[in-house]
Design a protein around this motif. Sequence first.
Motif, PDB file in Angstrom:
ATOM      1  N   MET A 142      -2.738  -2.012   0.320  1.00  0.00           N
ATOM      2  CA  MET A 142      -1.751  -1.531  -0.658  1.00  0.00           C
ATOM      3  C   MET A 142      -2.001  -2.218  -1.993  1.00  0.00           C
ATOM      4  O   MET A 142      -2.183  -3.426  -2.077  1.00  0.00           O
ATOM      5  N   ARG A 143      -2.058  -1.415  -3.058  1.00  0.00           N
ATOM      6  CA  ARG A 143      -2.384  -1.988  -4.362  1.00  0.00           C
ATOM      7  C   ARG A 143      -1.225  -2.821  -4.890  1.00  0.00           C
ATOM      8  O   ARG A 143      -0.070  -2.594  -4.585  1.00  0.00           O
ATOM      9  N   LYS A 144      -1.603  -3.742  -5.750  1.00  0.00           N
ATOM     10  CA  LYS A 144      -0.626  -4.633  -6.358  1.00  0.00           C
ATOM     11  C   LYS A 144       0.055  -3.881  -7.503  1.00  0.00           C
ATOM     12  O   LYS A 144      -0.618  -3.308  -8.359  1.00  0.00           O
ATOM     13  N   PRO A 145       1.388  -3.823  -7.537  1.00  0.00           N
ATOM     14  CA  PRO A 145       2.011  -3.120  -8.662  1.00  0.00           C
ATOM     15  C   PRO A 145       1.786  -3.911  -9.951  1.00  0.00           C
ATOM     16  O   PRO A 145       1.812  -5.136  -9.949  1.00  0.00           O
ATOM     17  N   LEU A 146       1.561  -3.184 -11.034  1.00  0.00           N
ATOM     18  CA  LEU A 146       1.329  -3.837 -12.314  1.00  0.00           C
ATOM     19  C   LEU A 146       2.657  -4.074 -13.016  1.00  0.00           C
ATOM     20  O   LEU A 146       3.614  -3.328 -12.824  1.00  0.00           O
ATOM     21  N   TRP A 147       2.679  -5.090 -13.850  1.00  0.00           N
ATOM     22  CA  TRP A 147       3.879  -5.369 -14.632  1.00  0.00           C
ATOM     23  C   TRP A 147       4.232  -4.137 -15.451  1.00  0.00           C
ATOM     24  O   TRP A 147       3.364  -3.513 -16.053  1.00  0.00           O
ATOM     25  N   GLY A 148       5.487  -3.792 -15.478  1.00  0.00           N
ATOM     26  CA  GLY A 148       5.901  -2.661 -16.309  1.00  0.00           C
ATOM     27  C   GLY A 148       6.137  -1.383 -15.526  1.00  0.00           C
ATOM     28  O   GLY A 148       6.652  -0.416 -16.059  1.00  0.00           O
ATOM     29  N   ALA A 149       5.745  -1.364 -14.230  1.00  0.00           N
ATOM     30  CA  ALA A 149       5.984  -0.161 -13.433  1.00  0.00           C
ATOM     31  C   ALA A 149       7.477  -0.064 -13.138  1.00  0.00           C
ATOM     32  O   ALA A 149       8.111  -1.043 -12.751  1.00  0.00           O
ATOM     33  N   LEU A 150       8.060   1.129 -13.355  1.00  0.00           N
ATOM     34  CA  LEU A 150       9.490   1.317 -13.118  1.00  0.00           C
ATOM     35  C   LEU A 150       9.693   1.892 -11.727  1.00  0.00           C
ATOM     36  O   LEU A 150       8.817   2.539 -11.169  1.00  0.00           O
ATOM     37  N   GLU A 151      10.866   1.659 -11.202  1.00  0.00           N
ATOM     38  CA  GLU A 151      11.212   2.331  -9.950  1.00  0.00           C
ATOM     39  C   GLU A 151      11.641   3.740 -10.289  1.00  0.00           C
ATOM     40  O   GLU A 151      12.496   3.947 -11.140  1.00  0.00           O
ATOM     41  N   ARG A 152      11.051   4.688  -9.622  1.00  0.00           N
ATOM     42  CA  ARG A 152      11.414   6.067  -9.936  1.00  0.00           C
ATOM     43  C   ARG A 152      11.776   6.792  -8.661  1.00  0.00           C
ATOM     44  O   ARG A 152      10.957   6.848  -7.739  1.00  0.00           O
ATOM     45  N   PRO A 153      12.981   7.377  -8.614  1.00  0.00           N
ATOM     46  CA  PRO A 153      13.409   8.064  -7.401  1.00  0.00           C
ATOM     47  C   PRO A 153      12.434   9.189  -7.061  1.00  0.00           C
ATOM     48  O   PRO A 153      12.009   9.929  -7.952  1.00  0.00           O
ATOM     49  N   GLY A 154      12.084   9.284  -5.793  1.00  0.00           N
ATOM     50  CA  GLY A 154      11.213  10.373  -5.347  1.00  0.00           C
ATOM     51  C   GLY A 154       9.750  10.098  -5.557  1.00  0.00           C
ATOM     52  O   GLY A 154       8.899  10.906  -5.213  1.00  0.00           O
ATOM     53  N   LEU A 155       9.416   8.963  -6.154  1.00  0.00           N
ATOM     54  CA  LEU A 155       8.012   8.714  -6.479  1.00  0.00           C
ATOM     55  C   LEU A 155       7.466   7.462  -5.789  1.00  0.00           C
ATOM     56  O   LEU A 155       6.624   6.761  -6.323  1.00  0.00           O
ATOM     57  N   ASP A 156       7.951   7.177  -4.605  1.00  0.00           N
ATOM     58  CA  ASP A 156       7.411   6.059  -3.835  1.00  0.00           C
ATOM     59  C   ASP A 156       6.178   6.554  -3.094  1.00  0.00           C
ATOM     60  O   ASP A 156       6.220   6.913  -1.932  1.00  0.00           O
ATOM     61  N   ILE A 157       5.072   6.584  -3.819  1.00  0.00           N
ATOM     62  CA  ILE A 157       3.896   7.287  -3.315  1.00  0.00           C
ATOM     63  C   ILE A 157       2.776   6.302  -3.030  1.00  0.00           C
ATOM     64  O   ILE A 157       2.517   5.403  -3.821  1.00  0.00           O
ATOM     65  N   GLN A 158       2.119   6.491  -1.909  1.00  0.00           N
ATOM     66  CA  GLN A 158       0.917   5.713  -1.612  1.00  0.00           C
ATOM     67  C   GLN A 158      -0.282   6.419  -2.235  1.00  0.00           C
ATOM     68  O   GLN A 158      -0.363   7.634  -2.210  1.00  0.00           O
ATOM     69  N   GLY A 159      -1.191   5.649  -2.761  1.00  0.00           N
ATOM     70  CA  GLY A 159      -2.407   6.237  -3.310  1.00  0.00           C
ATOM     71  C   GLY A 159      -3.324   6.689  -2.190  1.00  0.00           C
ATOM     72  O   GLY A 159      -2.965   6.614  -1.012  1.00  0.00           O
ATOM     73  N   PRO A 160      -4.504   7.177  -2.534  1.00  0.00           N
ATOM     74  CA  PRO A 160      -5.435   7.646  -1.502  1.00  0.00           C
ATOM     75  C   PRO A 160      -5.926   6.508  -0.616  1.00  0.00           C
ATOM     76  O   PRO A 160      -6.248   6.733   0.548  1.00  0.00           O
ATOM     77  N   ASN A 161      -5.951   5.287  -1.154  1.00  0.00           N
ATOM     78  CA  ASN A 161      -6.370   4.126  -0.368  1.00  0.00           C
ATOM     79  C   ASN A 161      -7.616   4.367   0.469  1.00  0.00           C
ATOM     80  O   ASN A 161      -7.614   4.187   1.685  1.00  0.00           O
ATOM     81  N   LEU A 162      -8.661   4.791  -0.178  1.00  0.00           N
ATOM     82  CA  LEU A 162      -9.929   4.956   0.525  1.00  0.00           C
ATOM     83  C   LEU A 162     -10.439   3.587   0.964  1.00  0.00           C
ATOM     84  O   LEU A 162     -10.284   2.606   0.245  1.00  0.00           O
TER      85      LEU A 162
END
Lengths: 438, 853
Positions: free
Chosen positions: B1-21
């Motif tokens: 799981m990627r490290k969230p960057l400073w400045g990322a906001l919590e957004r309803p409905g957008l708790d999404i995992q990336g492709p994580n290849l």
Amino acid sequence: MAQEQPEGRWTAILTEINHCNKCGFCLPSCPTYRLTGQELHSPRGRIAMVEAAARGELEQWSALEEALTYCVACRNCETACPSGVHYARILEAGREFLRARHSRAFRGSFAAQQALRLAKYPGRLRGLVRLARRLTGVPLPGAWARFRAMLPPEPRPLPAGPPPRAARRGTLLWFDSCVMAAVFEEANRATQALLNAAGWRVVTVPRQTCCGAIHLHSGERAQALALARQNVAALEAAVAQYGAAGIVHNAGGCGAMLTEYPQVLAEDPAWAARAQRLAGLVQDFTALLWGEEGPLLPFQGNGERVALQNSCHLVNVAKAGQAPVRLLESVEGDTYVPYYGQEICCGSGGVYNLNHTDWALGILDQKMRAVATVHPTRIVVNNPGCHLQMQWGARRHPEVGAEVEHLATYLWRSYVRAAARASSEATAMEGTAAEGRP
Amino acid sequence: MRKPLWGALERPGLDIQGPNLAPDALEQLRQRLVAAVGAHRVWSDAEKLLAYSYDATGERHLPDLVVFVDRPEEIGTVVQVLGAAGMPIIGRGAGTNLSGGTMPIAGGAVLALARLNRVREVDVENLRAVVEPGVVNADFQEVLAPYHLFFAPDPGSHRISTLGGNVSENAGGPHCVKYGVTTNHVLGGLCYLVDGKPRRLPTTRDWRGSLDVTGLLTGSEGTLGLLAELELQVLPKPPRVETLLAAFDDLDRATEAVSAIIRARIVPSTLELLDRVSIETVERFAHAGYPKDAEAVLLIEVDGSPEAAEEERRRVEALLAEVGAISVARATTPTEVERLWKGRRSAYGAAAQVSSHIWVQDVTVPRPLLPAMMREVNQIGRRYGLTILIIAHAGDGNLHPNITYDPADPDEVARMHAADREIIEACVRMGGSITGEHGVGIDKLEHLALMYGPDELAVMWEIKAAWDPQNLLNPFKAVLPPERHHRARARTEPSRAAREVAERIEAALVSSKPVSVHGSEARRLLAPPPAEDAPFGIRTGHWDAIVEVDEGNLTVTVEPGVTARELVEVLAARGLEVPSLPHLARTVGGLVASNARHWGYRGLGWRDHVVMAEWVDGRGRVVRFGRKTMKNVAGYDVTKLMIGSWGMLGVLTELTLRLRPKPVARRVGRISGAPASDLFTITDGLRRSPMPPAGMLLHLEGTSGTLYVQVEGADWEAAQRRVEALAAERGLLVGWEDEALGHQLDEVHEAAVRRALAEGSYWEGGGLPANLRQYWSEGLGDEAWLFPFSGAIEVTRGTPAGAAWWVRRRIAEAPEWRRDPDWIEPEDRLFRVFDPHRLLPKPPAPDGLDSSR
């Protein structure tokens, strides 16, 4: 977790970075972004990389190093920024951070290091230039060979002008750029002659040295500080001795550096205060040729189309870029041709073109394509670094067909022409009057 | 799981995992990309990727890769390679958007398109240009300037934003009040859908044969396809622009001045408003010289011929005096123009200096509600203790409340977001759109459900899923899967027509029998016929009410069965009109559904006028897209698909059309019985004129014909002189009459089309306007009607020799449609979204015509 930078310094830089809204308005002003189309090589991208370092998000430095290496430091982005971000402070903080990590990225090429050394000894630089001009067939040392194209042709002799008027405007201290003195002596003579003609007395500052701008931007901070202190002392003494009304120069980059001495010397409050008192006196010669009602001298052109490559630091740091434009517009009989992309750096960047020659040439080629759109016959410059670079551009792009010249020699010739015309008209008038006499 | 960057906001409905290849899979992918475009154009170094983690919105999310595209055709290869690996693909130009549209919220590969920056062609003859998507808007204007042409959309970011970005976000700017938004200037181009195949976009001109997928792609924020080349409409630069700055000591008086100008039938080219807080801030930081004691200023421009622009400027000045402006400054030199604009231009920067950050909001309301909306915003600001500067494109009801805040102050950030949401809720209550020109991006996904009911949300998501089933193209932008909307607005209240139609369609669904739709439509003989066993006939002709004429807002809402003639007369009584309406007994619903062209309008036809539509689709869903504003779209511009869909996607039940003041003068000129080649010379000259006529129609019978020219508005005299001068050069005379001649022409033309359809001898289609002469020389039958602005052709007698240009015809018994082979499959997918059970008619493709598949 902030990375090993003195805590206070990172906090200050993060406060500065916080003003960056990442709106992107700086992108079109940046010569390396225009060249690459890559965020990493834009002001916004560089700020983002320094921000990442300051926030402890970086584990190695190669990306930060790449981002900060290729910045020309023209500071056009500061002019474009709607939020007034001091980009140069962020850039310097990032470069210092890397230097503290023994990054080799900012050591400079052999040629650049030679240039820095020579800058402190204008006499040696001048000798070298004379030699190179004379011995065009002789191969130069490898590191220098490709830069021969920058060297301007043997200067045209300056025409003699009318005798100068009385120095009724006051005394100016002449601050000499080391490269100007070595390579563009006739531009210096023209500048002083113009100021004299306009009624200024000009005195050369004794014991002055190189302004240190190229050292500072090459990371030779200690050197730069030493040079700055020497100049502050010399200028202070001269101001006291002559009661000078101003410190005048004809090299935008050097002049901007003088105005920035207070920031450069900020860690030494006593010196900074001394520098601050001088900074307000520094002026580009063009500002001193403009009076309340227009130009102090008449200028007569010769049917040329004249483009301007304004010194980036004169425009973006000293904020004095309008005076050269106004003077060019006042030249009767020539057409001043502004062009799209004019405010973009030519890629000289002090010794940038010696360190990152391929990038500098890429930027230069874009510049030449931009200026070609207005078909100039002459490109005038007001900074020695830009002069050498544009000279190179003119050689690389013979299709542009423009001659490169310092603004001062161009204006001097135009002034001499105007003066000659005025006196011949006066003679003709007298003749007419004489014939009319009974 | 990627490290969230400073400045990322919590957004309803957008708790999404990336492709994580897995690392080795990512490396394999990287190598395939390197093989396609070269090592130096693929970045995977995590730290370099930080430079592509942000846009102008202020958040940061890390991509997995960045790929730099140097040639448009590389997009296809790269999309195929990335698609095969299931890697999200995020197209990016200059990264200046304000809604997070280019942020890799779900990871993925950023496709950096900024280096595709060549202007391929400036086609002066046809008033169009072909550009790559990375061309910067201002650079494009610079290329056009020597031709005395300009590209109308010029968003605030024009100095850096790319044309690809402008089209993908459907950008606006200060000139929309007269010239419309970006979608009104996109003619076509080249695009890659997720299959990586290049497809020429169907033209948006009034003779197109496909669904308006170009209109759908415009403003779709890179979620449906990637634009590789754009064909844009460019316009002759008006010879004169007059600039005024009016100050008011009362905000309501300023908005009253806006209404007074609109009521006076003046269409300014700029109508910008700054409120008191903005003026103060601008003066503090930019010293523009705006009156400091003013509650509001209006920046007003009118353009046209020198005489007309001056005359309009004088009328505006008189109105401003009448309303009670405290001062009016007029620019007479370029420097003064620059000075008057300085405050407006520096508003964003000045706001950015008040505090470290500004949140740029973008909402639209119907124009008469602008003062109410501004008061509401000010109250919200006071309630939350925030400084809000309001700048409004007052002419089109679009306002930008700019909220200053410090991202390092969590309490202020929380108050800012709460205020932001209240502003959006207020705009929705007033019937506005939650975005005017900045797009939905990630920023407004959570607000979509305030504006749309569950059916509209479902339709938009189904369109996305139809073209991009794996959700690879800029995922989680602009539209969301319905289950991610955590609150949905109630279903839209259907109109009476919609209720009845929905009942019929539900009945048809139960019995699985197709329906047929009958308006009083003249072009029915060209329409796709319903299935023969369609027992459920739906008649629309009796829904013929004019629901609302909103004079202050310049919109009219009608039922589909209203006749054009009735609407023209009702509007004319109020000094208003819809430009594309012929004076005929045809129904408005039929005209829109069949995208019927009108010769008196030189723009892109009905797509320029329909701002909102309600219809019932083949699943019985009542949906309403668009709003009563010019900047009417949030999410997908689904309305565009309905225009010219010939009943294949649903039954139109209500339409809202944009109005304009009826021009002060209108003259119709006629050059009769002249050699066709002379008439082509005249039409070519008029098209390129800086004062072009409003419309032209060339009626050809063999080698000679008649040219009709309509001139109108403040510039009618200049336009008329130009027509006469060009005619005189060919030794021809122009007879001028009033607009009754135009009405007569409508009837003659209509009769010819009806006869041709009935006799089975009708062709329609088109091409580049400058090629009309060539089509004619190849043979256009015995009688043809040519539209020199759009390039449309109708043949009503005889048999045309050339066959390249037609898209629809009726020869003998049945209508035939020529579909673009590239778009048959994507169109069929859209048909399945709206009509999966095939109750509604579908394109009649004659045997052999689509055998190229």
